[in-house]
Design an enzyme around this catalytic site. Structure first.
Site, PDB file in Angstrom:
ATOM      1  N   LEU A  65       0.820  -1.145   0.074  1.00  0.00           N
ATOM      2  CA  LEU A  65      -0.091   0.012   0.179  1.00  0.00           C
ATOM      3  C   LEU A  65       1.021   1.169  -0.075  1.00  0.00           C
ATOM      4  O   LEU A  65       2.003   1.246   0.617  1.00  0.00           O
ATOM      5  CB  LEU A  65      -0.926   0.008   1.223  1.00  0.00           C
ATOM      6  N   ASP A  66       0.348   2.211  -0.788  1.00  0.00           N
ATOM      7  CA  ASP A  66       1.156   3.541  -0.632  1.00  0.00           C
ATOM      8  C   ASP A  66       1.269   4.177   0.645  1.00  0.00           C
ATOM      9  O   ASP A  66       0.167   3.586   1.366  1.00  0.00           O
ATOM     10  CB  ASP A  66       0.677   4.410  -1.679  1.00  0.00           C
ATOM     11  N   PRO A  67       2.262   5.001   0.886  1.00  0.00           N
ATOM     12  CA  PRO A  67       2.109   5.745   2.283  1.00  0.00           C
ATOM     13  C   PRO A  67       0.950   6.277   2.657  1.00  0.00           C
ATOM     14  O   PRO A  67       0.335   6.322   3.457  1.00  0.00           O
ATOM     15  CB  PRO A  67       3.423   6.514   2.157  1.00  0.00           C
TER      16      PRO A  67
END
Length: 333
Positions: free
Chosen positions: A76-78
């Protein structure tokens, strides 16, 4: 707490974690590894003995890696929060199953501004009108992004072309050797769940591309699309106005870029748009809110965060609070 009926310890397992927005997926894995490597739930007694006396160190995970394997089943992206599937021991061999499984997301689209990363962590690329976009127009446009579609990944992504990440072409103004190859994905469902209009606190990113950066990006894009332009549209209204936002819910196949759906949808509406929130609510059988019999609830990140600060006392069976939380929600592999 019900008695745990796992056959023997240590175990190999899969479990879901509720990732918060902000940290990277890898930092979450590394932090959890610090706890897992010191737990008899996952580590055999001989290796556990070697871990005795070694303090938790969230900056270095070498000792933990030596004690037990751990990994995640889909980054998951930050910016994003929600379901992150963790595999421990032999469970790491099952993680590939979660790369291509069905996933569900909720995302907020903010109109009027396109960014290089297609989300709010990037820099402004282009401004476009948004006042003409209504909920009805969005609902009419959604069917063209539903079903089996061909999706082109963002140029600012880590996908490689001839051994070089796409974002490197864009940042350095290197012409692409060929167009970015579209990929076939399936959008099982796509709907608006909330129309925020202008009643929200989201704003366009302050960071903007310099004229040199814009030129570099345009050079890369024009190498495969002659009419590519990243200039602001002349009829763009004042930046002081609050732009429209709305929330989408979608169920998609593995490999689908949510950011691209938002970007392409905004283009189809004669505007520009980017992601400002992104939540993964389901990854295969691991979900935030179980509704089906086989759904697996995830462990809140706060459980691990608390244990990393203070692992706490053991109960009469020798288990700490974080271990009990995980045992209630894991799949023994």
């Amino acid at each position: 707490m019900p008695k745990v009926t796992l056959s023997s310890f240590p175990v190999s397992a899969l479990f879901g974690v509720v990732k918060p927005s902000g940290p990277t997926s890898m930092s979450i894995v590394n932090d959890i590894q610090q706890l897992v490597a010191r737990s008899r739930l996952f580590v055999d007694p001989e290796k556990l003995e070697k871990m005795k006396g070694k303090k938790l160190d969230r900056r270095r995970g070498k000792a933990g890696r030596e004690a037990v394997k751990i990994g995640q089943g889909g980054t998951l992206d930050p910016l994003a929060d929600g379901v992150l599937v963790i595999g421990v021991g032999k469970g790491t061999k099952k993680l590939n199953e979660f790369l291509n499984c069905v996933k569900e997301y909720q995302t907020t689209c903010l109109l009027g501004c396109e960014t290089d990363s297609y989300d709010c962590e990037g820099a402004r690329v282009r401004l476009a009108p948004w006042q003409h976009v209504t909920r009805e127009k969005v609902e009419v446009a959604l069917p063209q992004f539903t079903g089996e579609i061909i999706q082109v990944p963002p140029i600012f992504s880590a996908l490689k072309m001839d051994g070089k990440p796409l974002y490197e072409y864009a940042r350095k103004g290197i012409p692409l050797p060929r167009p970015i190859e579209g990929r076939k994905v399936t959008v099982h469902s796509l709907e608006i769940v909330k129309w925020l209009g202008r009643d929200h606190a989201f704003r366009w990113p302050e960071k903007q591309l310099s004229s040199e950066e814009k030129q570099a990006l345009e050079t890369a894009l024009k190498s495969v699309q002659e009419d590519a332009s990243i200039n602001d549209e002349p009829e763009m209204a004042s930046n002081s106005q609050i732009p429209t936002a709305f929330v989408l819910k979608m169920k998609v196949s593995g490999g689908t870029y949510v950011r691209s759906i938002v970007h392409d949808l905004a283009h189809s509406l004669g505007s520009a748009g980017h992601v400002v929130t992104l939540k993964r609510s389901r990854q295969g059988r691991f979900v935030l809110d179980p509704v089906e019999e086989d759904d697996q609830e995830c462990v809140p990140w706060e459980v691990f965060e608390k244990a990393l600060s203070d692992v706490g006392e053991c109960d009469e069976d020798g288990w700490t609070e974080w271990e009990k939380n995980v045992m209630q929600r894991l799949n023994d592999v």
